[in-house]
Design an enzyme around this catalytic site. Structure first.
Site, PDB file in Angstrom:
ATOM      1  N   SER A 153      64.950 -23.186  13.076  1.00 61.19           N
ATOM      2  CA  SER A 153      65.956 -23.828  12.244  1.00 61.19           C
ATOM      3  C   SER A 153      67.341 -23.263  12.583  1.00 61.19           C
ATOM      4  O   SER A 153      67.743 -23.328  13.740  1.00 61.19           O
ATOM      5  CB  SER A 153      65.592 -23.645  10.762  1.00 61.19           C
ATOM      6  OG  SER A 153      66.357 -24.476   9.940  1.00 61.19           O
ATOM      7  N   ASP A 295      59.211 -33.520  10.582  1.00 62.97           N
ATOM      8  CA  ASP A 295      60.301 -32.551  10.476  1.00 62.97           C
ATOM      9  C   ASP A 295      61.581 -33.205   9.958  1.00 62.97           C
ATOM     10  O   ASP A 295      61.770 -34.422  10.041  1.00 62.97           O
ATOM     11  CB  ASP A 295      60.558 -31.955  11.875  1.00 62.97           C
ATOM     12  CG  ASP A 295      61.310 -30.645  11.847  1.00 62.97           C
ATOM     13  OD1 ASP A 295      61.836 -30.264  10.787  1.00 62.97           O
ATOM     14  OD2 ASP A 295      61.363 -29.995  12.911  1.00 62.97           O
ATOM     15  N   HIS A 322      59.027 -29.245   9.038  1.00 63.63           N
ATOM     16  CA  HIS A 322      59.979 -28.228   9.471  1.00 63.63           C
ATOM     17  C   HIS A 322      59.336 -26.839   9.575  1.00 63.63           C
ATOM     18  O   HIS A 322      59.662 -26.076  10.468  1.00 63.63           O
ATOM     19  CB  HIS A 322      61.159 -28.187   8.512  1.00 63.63           C
ATOM     20  CG  HIS A 322      62.373 -27.535   9.088  1.00 63.63           C
ATOM     21  ND1 HIS A 322      63.033 -28.012  10.203  1.00 63.63           N
ATOM     22  CD2 HIS A 322      63.060 -26.426   8.717  1.00 63.63           C
ATOM     23  CE1 HIS A 322      64.062 -27.230  10.482  1.00 63.63           C
ATOM     24  NE2 HIS A 322      64.097 -26.267   9.606  1.00 63.63           N
TER      25      HIS A 322
END
Length: 345
Positions: A153, A295, A322
């Site tokens: 991320s 995601d 995610h």
């Protein structure tokens, strides 16, 4: 990027389920667990923890690291997301990497977790964090013969930006669940993710955001079932793994809002215009891009990243979102281990 907020305290009571079956491979037979588990640190042993003093434009601060295992060929430094979460959600790695003899290193970035928090938004800056990672690398004596960097991320932004400046020190790069353009991410959120939501729910979310009423409890009550449990971590929020809840509960809100912005849809902070898509061909070290079907990041963009760097590989997590290291754990961990081992010789 992952949209972590303190409202995750709603689900902090969850417990991590550890029933996932580990893969056994012929490589395991060659792992010397005695050497892997030996702590070679001098002086009093403190479980692999090393406090690294970093220099910043505003003085010296300490950041926290912890090494698990010994492997002279593979030393994997983990960069967590948020921005502003902690290393703790990476604890699932302990169920997979040690049995493969892979050394990995937890690291709380300045302002997060066990590291110093200067409580000054001037420190929340991408270029400064790049220099911080380089100082951590030097202190841990990682180099081009063993240094792997995994960024998830926001950590993927940091890892990619680090590689553009310091890839001479890298052996391999893993960009996990992060597009290489904040602009493209915003477009995907608007054109794809938002359209998958109930129009009435989306309208109310947009209304709250327009009024900048981000502390309204209704905001998170709408987002958790309609967005987080569909695109962040595809589990009942009451069953989210304990390390995830523990990490998200400690998020540095100042860091998060400064970099990401207050909205849960798209970016409006310092990272709003970040885009390195045209620079990706400059990355020549072996690179693994990890994407997932559900995601917040476009899996097709993640696949595209692997075609733009000079030596790219793509890992697709068909069941994941995610946090695909949890909701498509077998695929994620097998692919990560395969990449590390195949590029370590």
């Amino acid at each position: 990027m992952t949209l972590f907020r303190n409202a995750f305290l709603i689900v902090i009571v969850a417990f991590f389920l550890t029933g996932c079956k580990k893969e056994n491979s012929s490589d395991n037979k060659s792992v010397d667990l005695k050497n892997y588990l030996t702590d070679n640190a001098s002086g009093i042993k403190i479980g692999g923890i090393k406090i690294v003093q970093i220099n910043t434009p505003k003085g010296k601060f300490n950041v926290w690291t912890k090494r698990i295992g010994n492997n002279p060929k593979i030393k994997l430094l983990l960069l967590n997301g948020g921005p502003g979460a902690t290393h703790e959600y990476f604890e699932c790695m302990e169920s997979f990497l040690p049995s493969e003899g892979i050394e990995f290193i937890y690291y709380d970035q300045l302002g997060t977790g066990n590291s110093d928090n200067p409580n000054d938004p001037a420190f929340w800056d991408l270029s400064r964090y790049v220099e911080e990672v380089e100082q951590v690398r030097q202190a841990l004596k990682l180099d081009k013969d063993n240094f792997y960097l995994l960024g998830h991320s926001w950590g993927g932004i940091l890892a990619a930006q680090y590689a553009l400046k310091y890839q001479k020190n890298l052996k391999g790069l893993i960009i996990s669940n992060m597009m290489m353009s904040a602009i493209a991410y915003d477009k995907y959120a608007d054109d794809v993710l938002a359209k998958q939501m109930d129009p009435k729910v989306l309208a109310r979310i947009r209304e709250i955001e327009k009024n900048k009423d981000f502390e309204n409890p209704e905001y998170m009550k709408l987002l958790v079932p309609n967005f987080y449990s569909k695109h962040i971590l595809r589990l009942d929020p009451n069953l989210w793994p304990e390390p995830v809840n523990r990490s998200f509960a400690k998020i540095n809100q100042s860091l998060y809002v400064t970099m990401q912005g207050p909205s849960e849809f798209g970016l409006s902070g310092k990272l709003e215009k970040w885009d390195i898509t045209k620079e990706l061909p400059k990355i020549t070290v072996p690179t693994l891009s990890i994407g997932a079907q559900y995601d917040t990041m476009d899996p097709e963009h993640m696949k595209w990243i692997a075609t733009q760097v000079k030596n790219g590989t793509y890992l697709y997590c068909e069941k994941g979102s995610h946090m695909s290291m949890y909701d498509d754990q077998e695929t994620y961990m097998k692919g990560l281990i395969k990449f590390l081992k195949e590029t370590s010789n």
